[in-house]
Write an enzyme that holds these catalytic residues in place. Structure first.
Site, mmCIF file in Angstrom:
data_model
loop_
_atom_site.group_PDB
_atom_site.id
_atom_site.type_symbol
_atom_site.label_atom_id
_atom_site.label_comp_id
_atom_site.label_asym_id
_atom_site.label_seq_id
_atom_site.Cartn_x
_atom_site.Cartn_y
_atom_site.Cartn_z
ATOM 1 N N LYS A 31 -25.624 0.045 -16.404
ATOM 2 C CA LYS A 31 -25.191 -0.197 -17.776
ATOM 3 C C LYS A 31 -24.006 -1.153 -17.747
ATOM 4 O O LYS A 31 -23.137 -1.062 -16.873
ATOM 5 C CB LYS A 31 -24.793 1.137 -18.412
ATOM 6 C CG LYS A 31 -24.425 1.078 -19.886
ATOM 7 C CD LYS A 31 -24.141 2.488 -20.379
ATOM 8 C CE LYS A 31 -23.752 2.528 -21.846
ATOM 9 N NZ LYS A 31 -23.492 3.909 -22.314
ATOM 10 N N SER A 112 -25.902 5.117 -26.251
ATOM 11 C CA SER A 112 -25.603 3.714 -26.038
ATOM 12 C C SER A 112 -26.207 3.137 -24.750
ATOM 13 O O SER A 112 -26.216 1.930 -24.557
ATOM 14 C CB SER A 112 -24.089 3.507 -26.010
ATOM 15 O OG SER A 112 -23.505 4.206 -24.927
ATOM 16 N N SER A 136 -25.192 9.593 -25.057
ATOM 17 C CA SER A 136 -25.571 8.231 -24.692
ATOM 18 C C SER A 136 -26.490 8.095 -23.484
ATOM 19 O O SER A 136 -26.991 7.014 -23.211
ATOM 20 C CB SER A 136 -24.313 7.381 -24.461
ATOM 21 O OG SER A 136 -23.664 7.146 -25.684
#
Length: 437
Positions: A31, A112, A136
């Site tokens: 990420k 996210s 997330s």
């Protein structure tokens, strides 16, 4: 997605040495809020951090490299891990654009850690790392029909990761199978001098690691709680409800003891970001943590939250400020450390967790709570508790949904046993279809 040069893993090297890690030569996506000391950018999806240079690899990245993994690149995310704007779409960032759900392109990929889940679901990578503060990892894993492990806070180092709040932030693996995720978890857990939360949490790491809990009789004798209200209601859709009833039957058939119709005290308050006090505490903690991260960068055009807000105002078209705003940033900037209001919020969060989820699991001697997708995320978030999402089905439009098993701190071994046995018994996941609607 942003890629680095990939050297081909050698099968002969793996064959020649039985001592090589299970991750030797395995490409891993990160990420884009997880720092790498290489030519890859670490930006949280924002142009404000483009060209910034981190002082060292993030703690989890150093562990992956030591295990022989290859850092393939960075995956897109909801910008600033969904902590800039109240109305930006899940999976959108200024740098990465809009992430798409590979099952139904018009459906949310959630966030996210959207790109981390999308890439694994679409077979662009075997495994990825995501981060979770409140849903997330679990949410994108659920909506993209992949496995996501949200570890106990502190089990994995947060050093070198763009923060929201160290009280809740955690880093975990996303993959297509429980076993792949667990292999990555084994590689990234452990003490890191640069993240003191790992000192306390390291006591939870079992001798021999987590792979030993990948057993096909893992559900036998496990006590699993079901909280119907608000997690299992007709409003979730009849297909989903029927799917979960079938899953409950499978859990029982595999030897689990299900305790039904339980209640989490004040669950309505816990699930409300504002009422629980999570909003008040998080924005103040965010400002402190982000300013510290930015000051530690070797090179950066922004050194504080104030600078980031000013950057977004200056480059409003680039950052789509008019469309999506930066309300959360402005709320955080207005804070001034941990004062009376924030302290009260923190005490309330601790009380809600202690008297709610923790008390329920202790009172009924539960090994885990089972819930749909990421619905339980706030409950796990405020207490720093772990959870594992496993694919559970698809709605009438083909949009995936998952099932999450959550437990108390350090309960990863039990959760892995439960999740792996459930996965092997159901084999729900199917490849993405790229449907437009």
């Amino acid at each position: 997605m942003h890629f680095t040069k990939l050297t081909r893993p050698t099968r002969s090297a793996r064959k020649a040495s039985g001592s090589l890690s299970g991750l030797h030569g395995i490409p891993v996506l990160l990420k884009d809020n997880i720092g790498t000391k290489d030519k890859l950018n670490t930006t949280a999806g924002s142009f404000a951090l483009l060209g910034s240079v981190v002082p060292r690899d993030a703690g989890v990245v150093a562990r992956l490299r030591n295990a022989g993994a290859i850092i393939l690149g960075k995956a897109s995310l909801s910008e600033w891990a969904s902590f800039r704007s109240l109305n930006a779409p899940n999976g959108w960032s200024a740098r990465g654009g809009q992430g798409k759900n590979p099952y139904v392109l018009s459906a949310t990929p959630c966030g996210s850690s959207s790109g981390s889940a999308i890439s694994v679901a679409a077979n662009l990578a075997v495994v990825s790392l995501g981060t979770e503060t409140d849903g997330s990892i679990l949410c994108p894993a659920s909506f993209n029909s992949v496995v996501g492990i949200k570890p106990t806070v502190g089990l994995t180092s947060r050093d070198g990761v763009i923060p929201i709040t160290p009280r809740q932030d955690t880093i975990g693996p996303i993959s297509r199978t429980v076993s792949d995720a667990v292999n990555v978890l084994d590689a990234i857990v452990g003490f890191d001098y640069n993240d003191q939360a790992t000192r306390e949490a390291s006591k939870y790491i079992p001798p021999g690691g987590y792979k030993q809990y990948l057993i096909t009789y893992g559900l036998e004798g496990k006590r699993i709680g079901i909280v119907r209200n608000p997690f299992f209601t007709s409003g979730s859709g009849s297909l989903q409800i029927q799917a979960f009833e079938n899953h409950f039957k499978t859990l029982r058939e595999r030897g689990a003891v299900l305790i039904d119709n339980l209640k989490i005290a004040n669950v309505d308050v816990i699930l409300n970001f504002t009422l629980s006090g999570e909003a008040v505490a998080s924005v103040a903690e965010f400002k402190i943590a982000l300013n510290s991260y930015l000051k530690d960068l070797v090179v950066s055009q922004v050194r504080s939250l104030t600078d980031v807000i000013a950057f977004n105002q200056k480059y409003s078209d680039l950052e789509k400020l008019k469309e999506f705003g930066q309300e959360i940033f402005l709320s955080a900037e207005a804070t001034n450390g941990i004062g009376d209001k924030e302290s009260a919020a923190l005490l309330n969060l601790a009380r809600l967790s202690r008297d709610g989820f923790e008390k329920l699991l202790w009172d009924y001697k539960l090994d885990a709570l089972v819930t749909p997708g990421s619905d339980v995320a706030p409950v796990l978030a405020i207490g720093g508790f772990p959870g594992i999402n496993v694919p559970a089905g698809y709605d009438k439009n083909g949009v995936p949904f998952g099932i999450t098993f959550g437990g108390l701190k350090g309960s990863e071994p039990k959760l892995i046993e439960i999740a792996y046995d459930f996965e092997q018994a159901t084999k729900v996941r199917k490849p993405p279809t790229l449907q437009p609607f």
